[in-house]
Design an enzyme around this catalytic site. Structure first.
Site, PDB file in Angstrom:
ATOM      1  N   SER A  78       0.902  -1.106  -0.011  1.00 20.51           N
ATOM      2  CA  SER A  78      -0.100  -0.043   0.037  1.00 20.51           C
ATOM      3  C   SER A  78       0.839   1.181  -0.310  1.00 20.51           C
ATOM      4  O   SER A  78       1.252   1.533  -1.220  1.00 20.51           O
ATOM      5  CB  SER A  78      -1.001  -0.215   1.068  1.00 20.51           C
ATOM      6  OG  SER A  78      -1.749   0.856   0.730  1.00 20.51           O
ATOM      7  N   HIS A  96      -3.281  -0.773  -2.984  1.00 23.52           N
ATOM      8  CA  HIS A  96      -3.554  -0.434  -3.062  1.00 23.52           C
ATOM      9  C   HIS A  96      -3.817   1.644  -3.619  1.00 23.52           C
ATOM     10  O   HIS A  96      -2.947   2.099  -3.403  1.00 23.52           O
ATOM     11  CB  HIS A  96      -4.108   0.434  -1.294  1.00 23.52           C
ATOM     12  CG  HIS A  96      -4.056  -1.087  -0.540  1.00 23.52           C
ATOM     13  ND1 HIS A  96      -4.059  -1.088   0.670  1.00 23.52           N
ATOM     14  CD2 HIS A  96      -4.801  -2.435  -0.972  1.00 23.52           C
ATOM     15  CE1 HIS A  96      -4.108  -2.206   1.472  1.00 23.52           C
ATOM     16  NE2 HIS A  96      -5.364  -2.951  -0.081  1.00 23.52           N
ATOM     17  N   ASP A 155      -4.120  -4.483   5.735  1.00 22.97           N
ATOM     18  CA  ASP A 155      -4.556  -5.769   4.985  1.00 22.97           C
ATOM     19  C   ASP A 155      -3.350  -6.605   4.395  1.00 22.97           C
ATOM     20  O   ASP A 155      -2.808  -6.518   4.360  1.00 22.97           O
ATOM     21  CB  ASP A 155      -4.986  -4.726   3.583  1.00 22.97           C
ATOM     22  CG  ASP A 155      -5.437  -5.393   2.732  1.00 22.97           C
ATOM     23  OD1 ASP A 155      -6.424  -6.593   2.903  1.00 22.97           O
ATOM     24  OD2 ASP A 155      -6.070  -5.651   1.383  1.00 22.97           O
TER      25      ASP A 155
END
Length: 465
Positions: free
Chosen positions: A284, A311, A408
């Site tokens: 991310s 992301h 995540d």
């Protein structure tokens, strides 16, 4: 605690006002100055020494990219880019992330109050993460500089903390498509004790962080000749463009629904039936720069597809894939629904879609894109990718988590590890822009290799080959 000082840079006075108001909705931040172009921004950074800068990408006289490069060379500090959604703005944003920007947000639509509110929330979250990451780096630097108190002469040094992987029975060989799949190198030995930060003089051969191992596996292997029918590899790089043609139109379905992958066509089948291994990667904040360093060190004859969740909003992932494709020996493409996975290629999940890998016809493995609800605050989600990989028990699977906010990917990496997949990697804190996602996985005790960024690819190549 004093509020953090912020410099807002944008050529539009109206946008400077909007961004300043969004920032000062949080009492922890104060806009101490604004600038109308990159040249003014450099002067005010040197004069006022702000804690953080928000920087427009496209500006007259000196744009945000040029200013960022000078700021990062002269006085590095967290810079959050404000990007337009046009193609040029997206390409320049990817470059900014590569050159050291902490993260980016898209510019809000000034005619949509809800969009302005949403952008403000995202901006404040990134600013808090940037300040937290800076403070953690400063704390680590101070700890390194501080002299360690001498130990009493009569007492030996305390042992280092280690992660002891759970003992498992050796994985039996299995027959797949007429071939035997053996365990990873070193699997016949007791599962090694993996230290969080092993010192150089105590590393053992095969631990991945051993300098000799890194040098050995980083040497490029000879290129394997590809058949002329492989349409994706046979064209010059400049003709390949964004990557493998796919069926994006099929993915446009209602939110929350699954998309049924189409049957693989004969033209896609060349070079795909031999896929027996798969690498899944999640990252991310700081991911674009980490992916560049990671993919640059994977050879073109790598014997496994690499599927990546980064992301990012819709459309930006296409620019990211195009940029990474210019650096990597692999073919890097934004994933499209129905693509058949092949060796020597990397696929990046498109922003706004979850990506799963599913078994297709004829022993092939196919990309499935869905518009299910966001997961862990994200779509695409690393957990969704890892969950699909969990089902593919006929493949040799490898999972990697690199820099990023939040957690995540950690939960499903734990599920993979508990199912017997011990080839799990996490980026160590020393090289992460934000040590959130890797930390979450490490805390769940499901990571076998905790490595600085530059050592992940060489150790992965060794594990896969």
């Amino acid at each position: 605690m004093r509020p953090y000082k912020v410099l807002v840079v944008d050529d539009s006075a109206f946008m400077r006002k909007i961004i300043s108001d969004l920032i000062e909705n949080d009492a922890d931040f104060q806009v101490t100055a604004t600038a109308a172009n990159g040249r003014e921004a450099i002067e005010k950074v040197n004069e006022l020494r702000p804690d953080l800068v928000t920087m427009d990408v496209e500006m007259p006289e000196m744009n945000g990219l040029e200013a960022l490069k000078i700021i990062m060379a002269q006085r590095p500090l967290p810079v959050i880019m404000l990007s337009g959604i046009n193609e040029q703005g997206m390409k320049e944003t990817i470059l900014a992330l590569e050159w050291g920007a902490f993260d980016f947000i898209r510019k809000p639509s000034i005619s949509n109050s809800q969009d302005i509110i949403a952008v403000g929330e995202s901006l404040r979250e990134q600013m808090k993460e940037a300040m937290l990451a800076r403070e953690q780096r400063e704390a680590r630097a101070s700890a390194v500089k501080a002299p360690e108190p001498p130990l009493p002469a009569a007492e030996p040094p305390a042992p280092r903390t280690v992660i002891e992987p759970a003992k498992r029975k050796p994985e039996p060989l299995s027959k797949e498509a007429g071939t035997l799949r053996a365990p990873l190198p070193g699997a016949d030995k007791p599962k090694g004790r993996t230290t969080l930060e092993p010192p150089a003089d105590t590393r053992k051969p095969g631990q991945g962080t051993d300098p000799a191992v890194t040098r050995r596996v980083a040497k490029p292997l000879p290129e394997v000749a590809k058949p002329a029918t492989d349409r994706f590899k046979s064209r010059p790089r400049e003709e390949r463009g964004a990557g493998i043609p796919g069926q994006r139109a099929a993915a446009e379905t209602a939110a929350g629904s699954f998309i049924e992958p189409p049957a693989a066509s004969g033209s896609q089948a060349s070079g795909t039936r031999g896929v027996r291994k798969l690498v899944a990667v999640g990252c991310s904040t700081g991911g674009p720069r980490a992916l560049k360093a990671f993919l640059e060190n994977i050879p073109g004859d790598f014997p496994a597809p690499i599927v990546i969740v980064q992301h990012m909003p819709p459309n930006f992932t296409k620019s990211l894939a195009q940029r990474l494709n210019t650096f990597s020996s692999l073919e890097v493409a934004e994933a499209e629904h129905g693509m058949v996975l092949r060796q020597g290629a990397a696929y990046i999940a498109p922003g706004g879609y979850h990506l799963r890998v599913v078994a297709g016809a004829g022993g092939q493995y196919v990309i499935e894109l869905t518009k299910e609800e966001v997961r862990n605050g994200h779509r695409p989600s690393v957990d969704t990718l890892f969950e699909s990989v969990l089902q593919l028990t006929s493949l040799e699977r490898h999972a990697v988590i690199m820099t990023g906010m939040g957690s995540d990917g950690a939960r499903m990496m734990k599920a993979l590890y508990d199912s017997g997949v011990t080839s799990t990697f996490a980026e160590s804190e020393e090289t992460c822009v934000v040590y959130g996602m890797p930390r979450s996985a490490v805390e769940l005790k499901c990571v076998r290799y905790i490595l600085p960024l530059q050592e992940i690819a060489p150790r992965l190549v060794q594990a896969v080959k």
